[in-house]
Design a protein around this motif. Structure first.
Motif, mmCIF file in Angstrom:
data_model
loop_
_atom_site.group_PDB
_atom_site.id
_atom_site.type_symbol
_atom_site.label_atom_id
_atom_site.label_comp_id
_atom_site.label_asym_id
_atom_site.label_seq_id
_atom_site.Cartn_x
_atom_site.Cartn_y
_atom_site.Cartn_z
ATOM 1 N N GLU A 76 0.832 -1.192 0.000
ATOM 2 C CA GLU A 76 0.000 0.000 0.000
ATOM 3 C C GLU A 76 0.876 1.255 0.000
ATOM 4 N N VAL A 77 0.519 2.227 -0.822
ATOM 5 C CA VAL A 77 1.253 3.488 -0.883
ATOM 6 C C VAL A 77 0.938 4.285 0.376
ATOM 7 N N VAL A 78 1.983 4.754 1.070
ATOM 8 C CA VAL A 78 1.770 5.502 2.310
ATOM 9 C C VAL A 78 2.346 6.909 2.230
ATOM 10 N N LYS A 80 4.769 9.540 -0.822
ATOM 11 C CA LYS A 80 4.917 9.990 -2.204
ATOM 12 C C LYS A 80 5.879 9.093 -2.968
ATOM 13 N N GLU A 81 5.752 7.775 -2.757
ATOM 14 C CA GLU A 81 6.615 6.840 -3.441
ATOM 15 C C GLU A 81 6.355 6.890 -4.943
ATOM 16 N N VAL A 82 7.401 6.738 -5.706
ATOM 17 C CA VAL A 82 7.275 6.693 -7.159
ATOM 18 C C VAL A 82 7.790 5.340 -7.619
ATOM 19 N N PHE A 83 6.963 4.629 -8.380
ATOM 20 C CA PHE A 83 7.368 3.311 -8.872
ATOM 21 C C PHE A 83 7.573 3.371 -10.368
#
Length: 83
Positions: A76-78, A80-83
């Motif tokens: 789950e994105v928690v 400002k992660e960029v994939f």
């Protein structure tokens, strides 16, 4: 290490001695380290005032808290992660 002679010299308004580099290396000392001075029976003893780093095993040797481990993983994105 053998006995050696040290000379007391004037350092500003104080006096001091210089430690030979061989002694500094032998005791793993560096500039700024503190020494504990003991005067007893007309003798001066200098002891490094260093706290020895404890291993993980030593740090937790007397630990009596919970020891149950579980892996926590989430896709789950928690933030400002960029994939």
């Amino acid at each position: 290490m053998s006995n050696s002679s040290l000379k007391i010299t004037k350092w500003g308004n104080s006096q001091g001695i210089r430690l030979p580099m061989a002694v500094m290396e032998l005791l793993s000392l560096k500039t700024g380290d503190e020494l504990q001075m003991t005067v007893e029976n007309n003798s001066i003893t200098l002891t490094p005032n260093k706290k020895r780093r404890m291993s993980i095993a030593e740090r937790f040797a007397n630990y009596e808290g919970p020891t149950q481990q579980e892996e926590i993983w989430s896709d789950e994105v928690v933030g400002k992660e960029v994939f």
